[in-house]
Structure formats: C-alpha cells, structure tokens
Scaffold this motif. Structure first.
Motif, short mmCIF file in Angstrom:
data_model
loop_
_atom_site.label_atom_id
_atom_site.label_comp_id
_atom_site.label_asym_id
_atom_site.label_seq_id
_atom_site.Cartn_x
_atom_site.Cartn_y
_atom_site.Cartn_z
N ARG A 94 20.55 21.91 -4.55
CA ARG A 94 21.05 23.26 -4.34
C ARG A 94 19.98 24.29 -4.69
NH1 ARG A 94 24.08 26.44 -1.31
NH2 ARG A 94 25.19 28.07 -2.44
N CYS A 95 19.28 24.09 -5.80
CA CYS A 95 18.24 25.03 -6.23
C CYS A 95 17.11 25.09 -5.20
CB CYS A 95 17.71 24.62 -7.59
SG CYS A 95 16.56 25.81 -8.32
N LEU A 96 16.64 23.93 -4.72
CA LEU A 96 15.55 23.92 -3.75
C LEU A 96 16.02 24.37 -2.37
CD1 LEU A 96 14.16 22.27 -6.05
CD2 LEU A 96 12.95 21.06 -4.23
N ASP A 97 17.25 24.06 -2.01
CA ASP A 97 17.74 24.48 -0.70
C ASP A 97 17.79 25.99 -0.57
OD1 ASP A 97 18.00 21.91 0.18
OD2 ASP A 97 20.17 21.79 -0.08
N LEU B 151 13.77 27.48 -1.62
CA LEU B 151 12.62 27.07 -0.81
C LEU B 151 13.00 26.83 0.65
CD1 LEU B 151 9.68 26.26 -0.50
CD2 LEU B 151 10.29 23.97 -1.35
N THR B 152 13.97 25.95 0.88
CA THR B 152 14.36 25.66 2.26
C THR B 152 14.90 26.91 2.94
OG1 THR B 152 14.89 23.39 1.62
CG2 THR B 152 15.77 24.17 3.71
N GLY B 153 15.61 27.76 2.20
CA GLY B 153 16.11 29.01 2.78
C GLY B 153 14.99 29.88 3.32
N GLN B 154 13.85 29.93 2.61
CA GLN B 154 12.72 30.71 3.10
C GLN B 154 12.17 30.09 4.40
OE1 GLN B 154 9.70 31.87 0.36
NE2 GLN B 154 11.14 32.67 -1.15
#
Length: 705
Positions: free
Chosen positions: A119-122, A125-128
């Motif tokens: 959730r934190c990386l999604d 980072l992935t959101g960007q």
C-alpha cells in the motif's frame, strides 16, 4: 553627493504562470492543497484529485473554478478516470504535480505486513508512475511541460523502522532521474522535491520527517536538501552540478538560467532574494526605516542570533539602531539585556491582557509602515498565546475560555492554531496585511511538527484562507462550540486574498526540531553511542506514543549502547485535575510499559524549559523507577490515569528543571538502550551458568549449576 533611495520591492517569484494547465494529485490537503492554492492564485487552471470527498468539496469551495475528482492514485482505473475529467476541463496539460503519499507502517521489517508494504509503495511510487505515463503524451502534445515529483530526505538517508516509506522515496528519486534523462523531447525541467512534513496528504498521513532545514539550495524554504532542489533532464550533463537545474530554450535546446519561481511553495511562503536580486538596496541602509518585531518564547535570543549571523545585514540592517516602539513579547519573568527593544511579559498558554495590549501596539506599528520601509518579524513558538488580539466582536474572555477548552481537548497544534487564527485580528497573515505596502521579512524558530510557518505562532505574517466551515468542523470534533456572536465575528474576519505581487519578502527558518535532533545525534556519537532518529514530527496521545516507544526499545538487542531520539508534539486529553505536561505523561507511560527493565533509561523535555504549565522542563527515568515508586508509596498507574505526572516525578526526585532556555524547538525525547549484560563466563569444568529465579529471565546470576 546625494543618493536616491531605491525602494525594496519583493519580486513576484511566480509571475508568468497565468493560464497554465496543471494537475495536482492529493490536492485537497497538505502540500497538494498549498500548491493548488498558490497556482490558483497565480491564474493557473488547476485540476486536483484526492481520496476524501469532504476535502475535495472544501477545496472546490475555497478555490472557485478548480476541477476536482475523487481518485486513489494507486488504482489504474481511477487515475484514468481522473485524467479524463481533468483533460476535458483543462483542454490540455502543461504541468503535473505528484504529491500523493502516505507515511506507511512503523516497525521492524519482520513486523510489517506485506499488504501494508504494498500500500505504501503503490501510493507513493506506483501512483507517480501511473499519473506520469498518462501525463507525458499530453505534455509533449503541448510542446513541453513540467513534472514535479515529491520525495523526501528518506529517499537519501533512509529512516529507522520506516522501510516501506524509505523504499518508496528512494524509488521516487530513481524514477525521476530516469524520467529526466529519458523524457528529453519534453524539453522542460523535471523536478523532484525533498518535501517537508505535510499534514493531511491525499491518503491521510504525511512525511514522518522533514528535510534538513538550514542546508538549502533554494533560499527561503528550509526543507530542500543540497542536490534535491531540482533534478532537470540536463542537470547531470554539460558539466553542471547536480541540483542546479535549468530552463531549456526550445529553439536552441541549450540550458538557460532557471528562474527561481519554478518551485511551487506552500501558500504564504516566498523566497528571500539573494544579494544582488530585487534591485539595488544600498539606499535601504540610509533612507528606509527598519522595524524589527519579535513574538514568542525565543524572541530575545533570536534577535541576538539574527544580528550575530549577519542576516539582517542582507536587508540593510547592519545594526539595530534606536527606533521607537520596537516590541517583543515573552511570557517568562526574566530580564535579558536589550538596548533598543522593549520586552513585554505576557501569559502562556492562555492569553492575558498584557499580551493583547502588546499585540495592539505591534499591529499599530505595522500600520505605520510605508512603501519604503522594511519590517523584520522574528516569530517563535508561544506567539499564538503571547500575541493575542481578538477579532472585532470577540472578547479576550472569549479567547481565554476557548484556549482552555482546546488545551484540554487533546487537539493537535495545527487544529488549535486554525481556530486561534480564525478569531484573531493579528494572526493568520493579518500582521502582514497591516504592514502593506512595506516589505516584510520573517525569521522563524519552529516548534511545530513539519515546520509549517503558517502554524508556528499561528503565522502572523503568513496569509491564511482557512474556511470558517473547516474551523467549525474542528470545534465539533472535540465537542466545542462558539456563541452566535463569535461565529458571526469569525465569518466577518476572513482575510481578503492578497493583491498580485503583494506578500512577504521572505520566510527563513533559524532553528527547527530537526536541527536539535541532529545536534543530539552528533553529541551521542561523540560519547560512543549509536543514535537512531525516529523523527521530529511525532504526534498523537502522549500515553500511546510512550507505549509505542517502549515496544521499540524492548525489541532492540543492540551490540553497543543505542539512543532513540525523537521530537514533535504529543497531546494529552485531560479528564482530571492532575499536574504535569505532555512530556511527563509520555515518560510515565513509557516507564510503566517498560516494567522496570534494566538497561533502559530516558528523558523527555520541552526545549523551552516549561512542560505544560508547571515549572519543570520535563523528567527522566531509569530501571529503578518502579522499585523506587513502590518504596515511596507512589502509584505510578494511578498518577498516569489522573494526568498527574508532575507530582509522581517530583516525589521521586526525577524532575528536570532548567529554567527558561531562551529557545523553543518543540519536544525532545531520548531513550538509552544498553546491551543486555551477560553473566561471567563459566570456567571449564566448573559447571554451566544458571538462570536466577529471582531475576529477569534474560539475566544470569552467575552461580554454577
């Protein structure tokens, strides 16, 4: 030979942005909302997304014409729908600001659930990536554009017990550098920001640790790190150093000097022009008035430090010469030597008449400033109470009653100060408004998590556009209310939007909680200890934070003495009449949760020397505390339940009393964890060691079996 005075006019650092089409993620709170406000104020056409419909509605009401849409940036389908809405409304795209992110879980890597990691990386980072991949074709179609990706100093150094957050921020930096090199046909800078702590990010949390103030590559904001101010596509080529940035001439494709206005800053925060910028200021030294105003618990030393560092000389203030009505406000009964400054003592944390009278005089002094004058404001923590001037229709008694209720409610400082500003005639940028058209420079000592100048001392020189509805929601959340008379006064007290180009000449941090923790870490290393900085933005109920830190300390098995350092500002929701402040309450909860574990000791203090309303700065404990309490007949659990930490530590001789420290950089907490001692090795043939039944199961008595 006569000399003509040249008026000092702060440059409009964001000129030329009118009509630009910008998408901002997490735009209904924190840095995203501050960015949206700033861009909207410069005439940009803005579309923003967030996961909170209520926050989006509030942003739409505050920023007319802004397009809003509900979207979770970690979900590809929702990002696609948001871009469809944004592009239909904007008719194209010139810039993307990726500001969504969450702090993620705290704990050792073995304690973190895989879902929490993802959730934190999604989101961070992935959101960007999801937003950028949709934005790039439209930026290219527009002939070029800009992408701003928010990172953190966690992306350079890593945070203890914050592996998901640190990994996401490392990823943002790598993603941005790769994008900057691979997206060259866009022919515009790609920017990565080392963002400071922000409240209310798109997914409800903020960066747990800001960047390092005092080490700047862009003046006027303390959270940019060297090399992290700008990462441009050409910044790592052509012999230019990392962090210098550049703006590209599409005709020649050659880097040109980058305008300082490229940085989107929180509303009300302007950069201090460097020497040689903003016109010839030599005439200031002879023809312009300088009016230093000081508010807060660190005002006197801040003024001396400011002059010692030569910061005033940069603005033509090479010395403090006699000028009538210079005033600084403090709350402690002390006398510091001042030659030209009158010191007014007032009350804290509940305002009094002396503070109101001083605030009225300071406001009158600001009203008397002219277009050729420069007003210098030194603001430190405590000014919210010390500089108290009720808005028209509100009485001092009203503000005193409301302050007492807020202090007992457990509300965090940014919510308390939002209420204070709404009912003030001087806070929330109203002192700045009174000084116009004079230039204003503000130097700040931060005592709040995140170092937001709008929160420190309730931001007397930082314009605030908080909606009265948001203030009413804060009061309702804590079971508080305003009389109809006060509610009408709050509605009438809204600050008008600033005129184009108007605003402070600059805001600069002199000292911050992060600086204090880093200095403590250096001292720890010099003493042979291993420092671990948990963050300077720790908030929450003091009892819960104390228990969480106890779990961290108990989980350590260090090979060398390790000290856990933290700052921030906890809260105490009062339900009794006990004595003590948040640091005493934190420490009492911490000691109880440790249960007398040997080898662990700690201290917690307010850096201004006053914890709450008592005379102590804080307290300390060691492993003997529970036994000493039993021997003295002190029930630690009962004192904690009654919020009476002061009495408990006083009876046990563990108060820390420093007197006024003449600064205020929020709370300081340190927990020392020593390696667990083992019994002496057993000589060969003499038997093995036996655990002592009367002591901790992790301790050896050293007797032979």
């Amino acid at each position: 030979m006569s000399q003509t005075a040249m008026p000092f006019t702060p440059p409009n650092l964001l000129s030329g942005l009118a009509g630009q089409r910008v998408v901002v993620t997490a735009g209904a709170g924190g840095i995203g909302l501050a960015t949206a406000r700033l861009l909207h104020g410069q005439g940009c056409r803005v579309a923003l997304c967030d996961v909170s419909q209520a926050a989006l509605d509030a942003a739409a009401a505050e920023l007319p014409g802004v397009t809003v849409a509900l979207a979770d940036v970690s979900r590809e389908d929702e990002v696609a729908r948001f871009f469809d809405v944004a592009l239909a409304a904007l008719g194209g795209l010139d810039a993307l600001v990726n500001s969504a992110g969450i702090a993620g879980p705290t704990g050792g890597v073995e304690e973190i659930a895989p879902d929490d990691w993802r959730r934190c990386l999604d989101i961070g980072l992935t959101g960007q990536f999801l937003c950028t991949r949709l934005a790039v074709p439209h930026l290219r179609a527009a002939g070029g554009g800009s992408i701003v990706n928010l990172s953190s100093s966690a992306g350079r150094h890593g945070y203890a017990y914050r592996s998901p957050y640190s990994a996401s921020k490392f990823g943002v930096i790598g993603f941005t550098r790769s994008l900057a090199k691979g997206a060259r046909p866009l022919q515009h800078p790609r920017q990565r920001r080392a963002a400071g702590h922000r409240r209310g990010s798109a997914h409800g949390e903020g960066d747990p640790r800001p960047g390092r103030p005092g080490r700047r590559c862009l003046r006027g904001h303390g959270n940019a790190l060297p090399g992290e101010g700008v990462a441009a596509p050409h910044g790592e080529r052509g012999g230019r150093r990392r962090g210098e940035g550049g703006r590209v001439d599409p005709a020649s494709a050659r880097p040109q000097p980058r305008e300082r206005s490229a940085r989107p800053e929180p509303a009300g925060l302007r950069q201090v022009p460097a020497d040689g910028e903003g016109g010839d200021r030599r005439g200031d030294q002879h023809h312009h008035r300088r009016q230093p105003l000081h508010e807060g618990r660190g005002a006197c030393p801040a003024r001396r430090d400011l002059q010692a560092r030569g910061r005033l000389a940069k603005h033509g203030l090479d010395e403090l010469r006699p000028v009538p009505s210079r005033t600084e406000v403090r709350h402690v009964p002390i006398r510091l030597p001042t030659r030209h400054v009158e010191v007014v003592e007032a009350a804290h944390p509940v305002p009094d008449q002396a503070g109101e009278d001083a605030a009225r005089r300071i406001l009158a002094l600001a009203h008397g400033a002219g277009p050729d004058d420069l007003m210098v404001a030194l603001v430190s923590g405590g000014a919210s109470s010390l500089l108290s001037l009720p808005a028209a229709g509100v009485t001092l008694a009203d503000k005193q009653a409301l302050n007492r209720a807020l202090l007992r409610s457990g509300a965090p400082i940014h919510e308390m100060n939002a209420v204070r500003k709404a009912l003030s005639a001087i806070k929330g940028g109203r002192l700045l408004e009174a000084a116009r058209p004079a230039a204003v420079v503000t130097y700040v000592i931060s005592d709040v998590p995140g170092d937001d100048p709008a929160v420190i001392g309730s931001g007397p020189t930082v314009p605030d556009q908080t909606d009265p509805g948001a203030v009413a929601a804060i009061l309702q959340r804590y079971g508080l209310s305003l009389e109809d008379r006060a509610r009408r006064a709050m509605e009438a007290n809204r600050l008008a939007p600033a005129a184009d180009g108007a605003g402070p000449a600059g805001i600069e941090m002199l000292a911050t909680p992060r600086m204090a923790l880093e200095a403590a870490a250096e001292a720890a290393r010099a003493a042979g200890l291993e420092p671990v900085i948990l963050g300077d933005t720790v908030e929450g109920e003091a009892v819960e934070v104390g228990r969480a830190h106890a779990r961290l300390a108990l989980g350590l098995a260090p090979a060398r003495p390790t000290v856990l350092l933290s700052g921030g500002e906890t809260t105490v929701t009062m339900s009794g009449s006990g004595r003590g402040g948040r640091n005493g309450e934190y420490l009492l909860a911490l000691a109880l949760a440790l249960g007398g574990r040997a080898g662990i000791s700690g201290i917690a203090c307010d850096t201004d020397g006053i914890d709450g309303s008592q005379s102590n700065a804080g307290a300390w404990f060691d492993g003997d505390l529970p036994a000493d309490a039993r021997a003295a007949g002190v029930d630690l659990a009962d004192h904690l339940a009654r919020h009476d930490s002061f009495t408990a530590f006083e009876r046990l001789g563990r108060l820390v009393t420093t007197g006024p420290t003449f600064t205020n950089v929020n709370d300081f907490r340190a927990i020392l964890v020593r390696p667990r001692r083992r019994g002496p090795s057993t000589p060969k043939g003499r038997g093995r060691q036996r655990r002592c039944a009367t002591r901790s199961p992790n301790r050896f008595c050293g007797r032979s079996a």
